[in-house]
Scaffold this motif. Structure first.
Motif: not given
Length: 572
Positions: A47-57
């Protein structure tokens, strides 16, 4: 910081492994005996890393999840089907009742709170600490006749609800089972006394128990010079071992030194005389002190330094190729077999959980028995019991992949009832396939090998790759979702965790009439909470609760995962 952000966005695989590494690291932190656990730690880091709006297939997540579910089914399959036999049916019935209560309580709480499929699935997953529900519910929601925007909104709230309810789901269930449960069953002194009685009835104080070794004990080898006049006319190895047996001590003669010559290979008629030296093996408490009867203990590397083999073997099921199957027989019956001469049992594991090694303990097909002794005695015994652990570490990839393929294909089939589409989904199908393939493997261990190390990777790494992706993709909307449902969902989680456990403790004791320790072990198993069974065994000072854990765990693990489908359909 911009460089790191761009790196993670352009290479999302790095973000996934960063999430897993930090999640596993945080999971090691314990505060007063409590930790977040690996799955929750990985999710929160994601969730914390996801705050960077990382696109994952979209492909990686289901691939990893199907591997995990098949591995879960493969692991519990033998116990799941063993539980369907006559002696296991009461525990199966209990697990089904408790799992149904879990589904009903979660559904009712969700209706009262006005939750949709996403919140309800997260509530079920977190309050019951069954993280696989996240993936099963995800699959089911995607199969609903809803717009993609509605589906994504439901799916995004699942990890939020899981994170909010997981803490009490873990700590609360352990406290209820290990601390409150014994009080509800008459108090700690009464339950501990009942555990002691059960151990005695299973042979823990029986004169035969010296044959068995708990994991924390050791078989030892000690040498003595023969000085007792009992040997003046010469006594055979067979006579000496029979004398020990009459005294309630199962000891074996492993080596003899006669006139300076050390001998390893000898028969039961070999004569031992005054002045000879013998090496005895057995439980520590029965070897120590024998010098007072035989003679002086000898501390000589030449006679004591010899190889001893520790081997694991899996109990075989019925097969045309096998004369005798020890699944369903007791440890005492196994020990009485001629091929067990010189061989001691160190440990019995069922689905990775150590169970008490008492004469009356029943063996199940698929149990892993750890035996120790001389190589020429251990190897034949391991083959007679079942299938020794393979020397290689290769996974049967064809078996593994075909299992997932067949399960996923079957799971995609849809049955329409009253216009409502019902489907196990590919994830549910993979789980069912794992059960069947795991059972098949237990009866045909020459095919379908998945070594313990590989199984651990599929159970843990594959699951946490899936969870890392869930956390990263949910990250941008997680905080808003947490603010929306946080406190009320936490309270709902307390009810969803506690009520089924209290119901389970009651019916285990009063409906099913289980022994108190087994009743609590059944509750821990049906709830698939390993932390609770460990805490329970520690507080009671007994391993007997494990006797109620394994069958109910196999059934509970299967049903609770499948409930991810049902809770979505019920709340839609």
């Amino acid at each position: 910081m911009n460089w790191i952000t761009e790196l993670l966005r352009s290479h999302p695989e790095i973000a996934i492994y960063l999430t897993i590494a930090l999640g596993f690291l945080i999971a090691k932190i314990r505060i007063k005996g409590f930790s977040l656990g690996i799955v929750s730690s990985v999710l929160l880091v994601g969730v914390i890393v996801g705050q960077l709006h990382i696109p994952i297939g979209d492909t990686l997540k289901p691939v990893a999840f199907l591997m995990f579910l098949f591995a879960i089914g493969y692991k519990v399959g033998p116990q799941f089907f063993n539980g369907l036999k006559k002696e296991g049916l009461p525990q199966v019935g209990f697990a089904v009742c408790m799992c149904v209560s879990i589904l009903l309580v979660t559904w009712v709480v969700s209706l009262i709170m006005g939750y949709g499929p996403g919140e309800a699935a997260g509530l079920l997953s977190g309050s019951q600490t069954i993280s696989a529900v996240i993936g099963v519910a995800d699959d089911t929601i995607r199969g609903l006749n809803l717009s993609s925007e509605e589906q994504e909104k439901m799916i995004s709230i699942i990890p939020v609800a899981y994170a909010v309810t997981y803490i009490f789901g873990t700590a609360g269930s352990a406290w209820i089972i290990a601390r409150l449960g014994p009080r509800l069953l008459g108090g700690f002194p009464k339950v501990r006394a009942a555990c002691k009685e059960l151990e005695d009835s299973m042979g823990s104080n029986d004169s035969q128990k010296p044959d068995f070794i708990e994991a924390k004990r050791a078989v030892i080898f000690r040498a003595y010079r023969v000085e007792n006049e009992w040997f003046s006319e010469g006594r055979s190895v067979e006579e000496l071992e029979r004398f020990f047996e009459m005294e309630g001590k199962r000891l074996f003669v492993e080596r003899i030194r006669e006139r300076g010559e050390i001998r390893d290979n000898f028969g039961p008629k070999e004569i031992i005389g005054l002045g000879d030296e013998v090496v005895l093996s057995g439980r520590r408490e029965y070897v120590i002190g024998e010098e007072r009867w035989i003679g002086t203990e000898v501390d000589d590397d030449a006679i004591l330094e010899f190889p001893v083999l520790v081997m694991k073997t899996r109990v075989a099921g019925n097969s045309r190729k096998r004369i005798c199957c020890y699944g369903g027989k007791s440890v005492g019956e196994l020990r009485a077999q001629p091929f067990m001469h010189g061989v001691s049992i160190q440990k019995i594991q069922r689905m990775g959980v150590s169970i008490p090694v008492f004469p009356a303990t029943k063996l199940n097909t698929g149990d892993v028995i750890e035996i120790i002794g001389r190589k020429f005695e251990v190897e034949p015994a391991a083959r007679e019991i079942g299938y020794p652990a393979p020397a290689g570490d290769a996974t049967d990839v064809v078996f593994f992949s075909m299992g997932i393929l067949l399960g996923a294909v079957i799971g995609t089939l849809t049955l329409h009832i009253g216009g409502v589409p019902l489907s196990l989904s590919s994830s549910g199908g993979a789980l069912i396939a794992g059960l069947v393939f795991g059972w098949w493997r237990s009866h045909h261990p020459t095919m379908g090998a998945i070594p313990d190390g590989a199984l651990w990777v599929f159970n843990n790494l594959a699951l946490n790759i899936f969870i890392a992706v869930v956390g990263i993709t949910a990250g941008p909307g997680f905080i808003a979702g947490f603010k929306e449902v946080g406190l009320s969902l936490f309270v709902a989680g307390i009810f969803a965790t506690s009520l089924p456990l209290l119901f389970g403790i009651y019916i285990a004791r009063h409906w099913f009439k289980f022994h108190p320790a087994i009743a609590l072990g059944c509750c821990a198993g049906a709830r698939t909470t390993t932390a609770a069974i460990g805490a329970l065994q520690e507080t009671l000072g007994s391993d007997t609760p494990a006797l109620g854990y394994t069958v109910t765990y196999a059934v509970g693990n299967t049903l609770l995962i499948l409930w991810g489908v049902f809770i979505v359909l019920l709340c839609n």
